[in-house]
Design an enzyme around this catalytic site. Structure first.
Site, mmCIF file in Angstrom:
data_model
loop_
_atom_site.group_PDB
_atom_site.id
_atom_site.type_symbol
_atom_site.label_atom_id
_atom_site.label_comp_id
_atom_site.label_asym_id
_atom_site.label_seq_id
_atom_site.Cartn_x
_atom_site.Cartn_y
_atom_site.Cartn_z
ATOM 1 N N GLY A 23 28.162 42.592 56.326
ATOM 2 C CA GLY A 23 29.169 42.241 55.313
ATOM 3 C C GLY A 23 30.391 43.135 55.382
ATOM 4 O O GLY A 23 30.988 43.456 54.353
ATOM 5 N N ARG A 25 33.416 42.744 56.154
ATOM 6 C CA ARG A 25 34.751 42.253 55.778
ATOM 7 C C ARG A 25 34.929 42.180 54.263
ATOM 8 O O ARG A 25 36.021 41.943 53.775
ATOM 9 C CB ARG A 25 34.959 40.860 56.366
ATOM 10 N N GLY A 26 33.845 42.343 53.516
ATOM 11 C CA GLY A 26 33.905 42.196 52.063
ATOM 12 C C GLY A 26 34.406 43.468 51.379
ATOM 13 O O GLY A 26 34.727 44.467 52.029
ATOM 14 N N SER A 120 23.198 45.126 42.058
ATOM 15 C CA SER A 120 24.236 44.968 41.038
ATOM 16 C C SER A 120 23.657 45.334 39.673
ATOM 17 O O SER A 120 22.452 45.171 39.439
ATOM 18 C CB SER A 120 24.678 43.510 41.026
ATOM 19 N N SER A 121 24.531 45.743 38.764
ATOM 20 C CA SER A 121 24.054 46.119 37.426
ATOM 21 C C SER A 121 23.539 44.917 36.632
ATOM 22 O O SER A 121 22.896 45.095 35.601
ATOM 23 C CB SER A 121 25.166 46.820 36.641
ATOM 24 N N CYS A 122 23.799 43.686 37.117
ATOM 25 C CA CYS A 122 23.312 42.516 36.371
ATOM 26 C C CYS A 122 21.811 42.293 36.534
ATOM 27 O O CYS A 122 21.258 41.370 35.944
ATOM 28 C CB CYS A 122 24.086 41.263 36.743
ATOM 29 N N TYR A 149 21.606 35.137 40.575
ATOM 30 C CA TYR A 149 22.041 36.265 41.415
ATOM 31 C C TYR A 149 21.171 37.486 41.131
ATOM 32 O O TYR A 149 20.713 38.176 42.051
ATOM 33 C CB TYR A 149 23.510 36.557 41.106
ATOM 34 N N LYS A 153 18.708 39.711 43.621
ATOM 35 C CA LYS A 153 18.876 41.159 43.824
ATOM 36 C C LYS A 153 17.609 41.930 43.435
ATOM 37 O O LYS A 153 17.250 42.920 44.090
ATOM 38 C CB LYS A 153 20.090 41.659 43.020
ATOM 39 N N ASN A 178 30.248 47.244 37.945
ATOM 40 C CA ASN A 178 31.306 46.314 38.369
ATOM 41 C C ASN A 178 32.313 47.042 39.264
ATOM 42 O O ASN A 178 32.883 48.056 38.853
ATOM 43 C CB ASN A 178 32.033 45.741 37.152
ATOM 44 N N HIS A 192 35.878 38.159 40.142
ATOM 45 C CA HIS A 192 35.529 38.961 38.969
ATOM 46 C C HIS A 192 36.776 39.162 38.109
ATOM 47 O O HIS A 192 37.898 38.873 38.547
ATOM 48 C CB HIS A 192 34.956 40.321 39.410
ATOM 49 N N ARG A 200 46.594 36.808 38.117
ATOM 50 C CA ARG A 200 47.225 35.976 37.096
ATOM 51 C C ARG A 200 48.444 36.669 36.479
ATOM 52 O O ARG A 200 49.487 36.064 36.280
ATOM 53 C CB ARG A 200 46.205 35.643 36.012
ATOM 54 N N TRP A 215 39.958 34.980 29.642
ATOM 55 C CA TRP A 215 38.734 34.280 29.211
ATOM 56 C C TRP A 215 37.945 35.073 28.174
ATOM 57 O O TRP A 215 37.882 36.308 28.226
ATOM 58 C CB TRP A 215 37.799 34.044 30.398
ATOM 59 N N ARG A 222 32.679 46.644 29.742
ATOM 60 C CA ARG A 222 32.297 46.740 31.151
ATOM 61 C C ARG A 222 32.662 48.126 31.683
ATOM 62 O O ARG A 222 33.617 48.760 31.236
ATOM 63 C CB ARG A 222 33.031 45.694 32.000
#
Ligand code: GFB
Length: 322
Positions: A23, A25-26, A120-122, A149, A153, A178, A192, A200, A215, A222
């Protein structure tokens, strides 16, 4: 549960070790490559998606048998923000389970000495006590917007634990909070919150708009960490940690989405108003991680949220805008 090898251990990460960054390139993988190159690691194994499809088991097995890396950092995953997780649950669970199962099993079978899995923290329950300790894993129901997800994980953490317990294989995992920074995904819907708002606000500034829609209610809290800090922590843990339990990697600094939106607006230089679209989900109310285990090992983050935002906006202007 029997937990062999639960303490810290020293692993010599040789500068000539062949390190496969999956991964690369991420957001996370590219930060790891920058960090490793700065530190003088010369033997990095990097394959883009078009050269190696990590969801394809036989391709992954062939890759490992041909290249035989010494070390693997698994930063490849299907990721996205609250909207993407909510809209493509089948992709989030399937692709992530495929990637991590293929990479972890092939790494084990082809003699990789150390594997680092990133989660991830989720993974933690929606209403876990705050700040969230590593022990909170699997103590309650997950946040529904990212359950698929999170379950993938959690399976990754458990695979690392299973191989360590059964074979004493040195697989470790870390759960970052995050993240944001260069090479993030700035897609208007699927990203995210931080890159989504940056884009935006920037477009609204350029087009002279008076309002930007944000939103949810703005109330969720967070914790954000610059990805260069994460890369630093990963290299630190690779060298210093060998244990069955995953390790939290956070900044310890928590902001509300409203505070974040105001800060991004200021850094970008948008002068209009924020309009809250409460038809969009808030997601989990709060997910501040307790990173005292990592601090106890001797690692702390260095990049403040404001400095990190300035750095990321500069990168956005030089790369995405162009
Ligand atoms: O960053 P985010 O998508 O992910 O959203 P999570 C965080 C909060 O920001 C939510 C609000 O309360 C969103 O409603 N928000 C406001 C926005 N404006 C926007 C916007 O323009 N875009 C986005 N994306 N959000 C993710 C998980 O949860 O956290 C992933 O879905 C992963 O699985 C990641 O674990 C770290 O923090 O809610």
């Amino acid at each position: 549960m029997a937990c062999p090898n639960t303490t810290t251990d020293s692993f010599t990460l040789d500068k000539s070790a062949k390190i496969y960054v999956a991964g690369h390139r991420g957001l996370v993988g590219s930060a790891l490559v920058r960090k490793l190159q700065t530190l003088g690691f010369t033997n990095l194994l990097l394959k883009s998606h078009s050269d190696l499809d990590l969801t394809n088991q036989s391709h992954v097995q062939n890759f490992f048998s041909t290249h035989k890396p010494d070390v693997v950092i698994l930063a490849a995953a299907k990721v996205g923000g609250i909207h993407a997780n909510n809209t493509y649950p089948a992709d989030f669970i399937t692709i992530n389970l495929q990637i991590q199962t293929n990479v972890i099993t092939s790494a084990f079978h082809h003699g990789v000495k150390k594997l680092f899995f990133l989660g991830s923290s989720c993974i933690y329950p929606k209403f876990a006590p705050q700040p969230i300790k590593e022990e909170s894993l699997l103590t309650g129901p997950l946040e529904p917007t990212n359950e698929m997800y999170a379950i993938a994980k959690i399976a990754g953490i458990k695979m690392c634990q299973g191989y360590r317990i059964q074979y004493n294989w040195d697989a470790i995992s870390a759960m970052p909070t995050n993240l944001y920074g260069p090479n993030d995904n700035f897609h208007p819907e699927n990203s995210h919150v931080l890159p989504g708002l940056m884009r935006r606000f920037h477009e609204a500034k350029v087009l002279g708009k008076k309002e930007v829609v944000v939103w949810g209610t703005g109330a969720p809290l967070r914790e954000f960490l610059h990805v260069d800090d994460l890369a630093d922590a990963v290299v630190f843990l690779m060298e210093k940690y060998s244990g069955v339990e995953h390790v939290n990697v956070g900044s310890g600094v928590e902001v509300s989405i409203k505070e974040l939106a105001e800060l991004v607006k200021e850094v970008v230089g948008f002068e209009g108003e924020l309009v809250w679209d409460t038809s969009k989900p808030d997601g989990t109310p709060r997910k501040l991680m307790d990173s005292s285990k990592l601090a106890g090992l001797g690692w702390v983050p260095k990049i403040s949220l404001r400095d990190g935002l300035v750095d990321t906006y500069k990168w956005y202007l030089e790369n995405v805008e162009q």
